[in-house]
Design a protein around this motif. Sequence first.
Motif, mmCIF file in Angstrom:
data_model
loop_
_atom_site.group_PDB
_atom_site.id
_atom_site.type_symbol
_atom_site.label_atom_id
_atom_site.label_comp_id
_atom_site.label_asym_id
_atom_site.label_seq_id
_atom_site.Cartn_x
_atom_site.Cartn_y
_atom_site.Cartn_z
ATOM 1 N N GLY A 302 -5.353 9.663 5.081
ATOM 2 C CA GLY A 302 -5.550 9.206 3.717
ATOM 3 C C GLY A 302 -6.121 10.284 2.820
ATOM 4 O O GLY A 302 -6.304 11.436 3.238
ATOM 5 N N ARG A 314 -7.959 6.196 -0.472
ATOM 6 C CA ARG A 314 -6.714 5.481 -0.174
ATOM 7 C C ARG A 314 -6.244 5.852 1.224
ATOM 8 O O ARG A 314 -6.060 7.028 1.533
ATOM 9 C CB ARG A 314 -5.624 5.823 -1.191
ATOM 10 C CG ARG A 314 -5.926 5.365 -2.610
ATOM 11 C CD ARG A 314 -4.743 5.654 -3.539
ATOM 12 N NE ARG A 314 -5.005 5.213 -4.897
ATOM 13 C CZ ARG A 314 -5.649 5.932 -5.810
ATOM 14 N NH1 ARG A 314 -6.092 7.144 -5.486
ATOM 15 N NH2 ARG A 314 -5.846 5.456 -7.021
ATOM 16 N N ILE A 315 -6.032 4.838 2.045
ATOM 17 C CA ILE A 315 -5.538 5.055 3.404
ATOM 18 C C ILE A 315 -4.011 5.115 3.371
ATOM 19 O O ILE A 315 -3.356 4.318 2.686
ATOM 20 C CB ILE A 315 -6.012 3.926 4.336
ATOM 21 C CG1 ILE A 315 -7.547 3.915 4.402
ATOM 22 C CG2 ILE A 315 -5.436 4.089 5.734
ATOM 23 C CD1 ILE A 315 -8.122 2.771 5.201
ATOM 24 N N ASN A 316 -3.464 6.055 4.117
ATOM 25 C CA ASN A 316 -2.018 6.253 4.187
ATOM 26 C C ASN A 316 -1.305 4.949 4.544
ATOM 27 O O ASN A 316 -1.718 4.228 5.457
ATOM 28 C CB ASN A 316 -1.713 7.323 5.247
ATOM 29 C CG ASN A 316 -0.283 7.820 5.168
ATOM 30 O OD1 ASN A 316 0.638 7.064 4.895
ATOM 31 N ND2 ASN A 316 -0.109 9.114 5.427
ATOM 32 N N ASN A 317 -0.234 4.647 3.824
ATOM 33 C CA ASN A 317 0.515 3.408 4.070
ATOM 34 C C ASN A 317 1.132 3.360 5.464
ATOM 35 O O ASN A 317 1.464 2.276 5.965
ATOM 36 C CB ASN A 317 1.621 3.243 3.023
ATOM 37 C CG ASN A 317 1.066 2.908 1.651
ATOM 38 O OD1 ASN A 317 0.007 2.300 1.540
ATOM 39 N ND2 ASN A 317 1.777 3.313 0.608
ATOM 40 N N LEU A 321 -3.384 -0.869 9.874
ATOM 41 C CA LEU A 321 -4.779 -1.287 9.751
ATOM 42 C C LEU A 321 -5.035 -2.579 10.517
ATOM 43 O O LEU A 321 -4.153 -3.434 10.647
ATOM 44 C CB LEU A 321 -5.142 -1.504 8.278
ATOM 45 C CG LEU A 321 -5.214 -0.265 7.389
ATOM 46 C CD1 LEU A 321 -5.607 -0.659 5.975
ATOM 47 C CD2 LEU A 321 -6.209 0.748 7.941
ATOM 48 N N THR A 327 -8.236 -4.049 2.716
ATOM 49 C CA THR A 327 -7.585 -3.260 1.672
ATOM 50 C C THR A 327 -7.401 -1.822 2.125
ATOM 51 O O THR A 327 -8.125 -1.327 2.997
ATOM 52 C CB THR A 327 -8.424 -3.284 0.380
ATOM 53 O OG1 THR A 327 -7.774 -2.511 -0.629
ATOM 54 C CG2 THR A 327 -9.819 -2.718 0.613
ATOM 55 N N ARG A 328 -6.425 -1.154 1.524
ATOM 56 C CA ARG A 328 -6.191 0.257 1.813
ATOM 57 C C ARG A 328 -6.848 1.167 0.779
ATOM 58 O O ARG A 328 -6.848 2.385 0.936
ATOM 59 C CB ARG A 328 -4.683 0.550 1.826
ATOM 60 C CG ARG A 328 -3.959 -0.043 3.011
ATOM 61 C CD ARG A 328 -2.482 0.319 2.989
ATOM 62 N NE ARG A 328 -1.832 -0.206 4.174
ATOM 63 C CZ ARG A 328 -1.754 0.437 5.343
ATOM 64 N NH1 ARG A 328 -2.273 1.647 5.454
ATOM 65 N NH2 ARG A 328 -1.160 -0.115 6.377
ATOM 66 N N SER A 329 -7.376 0.585 -0.262
ATOM 67 C CA SER A 329 -7.914 1.395 -1.352
ATOM 68 C C SER A 329 -9.235 0.811 -1.838
ATOM 69 O O SER A 329 -9.342 -0.399 -2.044
ATOM 70 C CB SER A 329 -6.906 1.447 -2.499
ATOM 71 O OG SER A 329 -7.429 2.137 -3.605
ATOM 72 N N TYR A 346 -10.159 3.607 9.819
ATOM 73 C CA TYR A 346 -9.111 4.126 10.715
ATOM 74 C C TYR A 346 -9.515 3.945 12.179
ATOM 75 O O TYR A 346 -8.717 3.502 13.016
ATOM 76 C CB TYR A 346 -8.856 5.602 10.414
ATOM 77 C CG TYR A 346 -7.916 6.257 11.396
ATOM 78 C CD1 TYR A 346 -6.546 6.010 11.331
ATOM 79 C CD2 TYR A 346 -8.400 7.097 12.397
ATOM 80 C CE1 TYR A 346 -5.674 6.593 12.248
ATOM 81 C CE2 TYR A 346 -7.541 7.690 13.310
ATOM 82 C CZ TYR A 346 -6.182 7.432 13.230
ATOM 83 O OH TYR A 346 -5.328 8.010 14.138
ATOM 84 N N SER A 349 -9.340 0.387 13.328
ATOM 85 C CA SER A 349 -7.949 -0.039 13.488
ATOM 86 C C SER A 349 -7.303 0.616 14.713
ATOM 87 O O SER A 349 -6.486 -0.002 15.405
ATOM 88 C CB SER A 349 -7.147 0.321 12.234
ATOM 89 O OG SER A 349 -7.700 -0.283 11.084
#
Length: 363
Positions: A302, A314-317, A321, A327-329, A346, A349
């Motif tokens: 991210g 922001r975590i890479n799509n 997760l 949320t990723r952001s 991360y 997950s």
Amino acid sequence: MSLRKKIVLYVLLFVGCVALVGTVALYNYRYKLCWQCSTQDYYERGKEFVCSDKEELRQTGLDFLLLAADRQQSAAQILLGECYMGDLPEGYSSFDATTFGCLNGQLPRDPTAAARFFNQAYATLRQQEPADNRLPLNFGLLVEKGMIASDNPQQDAHTLYLQAAEQGNYTAMRSLGLEYYKKSDYVAAKKWLSLVAETGKETEPALLLGDCFYYGKGGVLSYDKAIHWYRVALKTQRILWASAGEDERLAAEDVPMARIDMAMRQLQKNCMRVPMTLHYRISGNATRYIVHTEDRPEGPIGVVEKTDEGITARINNKVTLARSIPTRSKSFQSMNDGMEWMLDAYARSRFGRSAKLNFILKH
């Protein structure tokens, strides 16, 4: 003493008595009519008179309050609004419960009149700093109830609750904490629930805080902190149930005690695990961290970026997760905070929430 002198003396005494009685009567009459009174005088005397045993004075008191309200006296408008409304919303706190009790039975239920007075007071006070933290809470409840006009009742009520909470209103802080918790905004929920839990008035906020840390809600998994808040709940429960019988006290302690035992077991298991090491490196520049981990050679996990609007992680799509990561952001106050959240999310997950990890920066 001669007869003539006696007559003169009696006449003087009579005149004096008449003058005294007249003065007292005139004073009382003037007081009741409130000659040359200010708006505040009408309000204060109105409150006094409506609690009188005499019906005539009660009516005069109501007239005075109506006159004060017509002169834009906000306290009079709120009081009359409360009385015309009758059944106040749950959580509403009247500023003058005594006068409300006196006047409430004298006025008919009239929602239209109540709304008119509340809206007049709100229009005057909304631009001012409230002197009492109950005021924005009450207005928020009235907005939700539809007694105060609003184009966006939900948003306006929330803003008023936030204002009351920031001024230390317990009911508003509790309401916001539970609202954020239900919406899964655990970072905001923790802020208000912790303030409420520390007052020791009830156990639920402390239990919810413990659950946040036990299950990692809000991005932070900590059995130590979970145990702390469960113990706060237990302490509160013991204080609240101190006067109850022994069986009732023990039953009341069951929930926090069970949570403490649950968290203690997890903490012990966690301590027995051999910690794993996750190496990571950072590329980019001072305003844009691109975070890589050695176990993921296919690309970064991210980015943490600072813009004019703030700092966002922001975590890479392409990173899968865990369900506990909502949320990723997320927005943060510092670049390092954003990076720590990203690494923790991360790792949870990738290796599970119970994994014990050490993050080591690899240059």
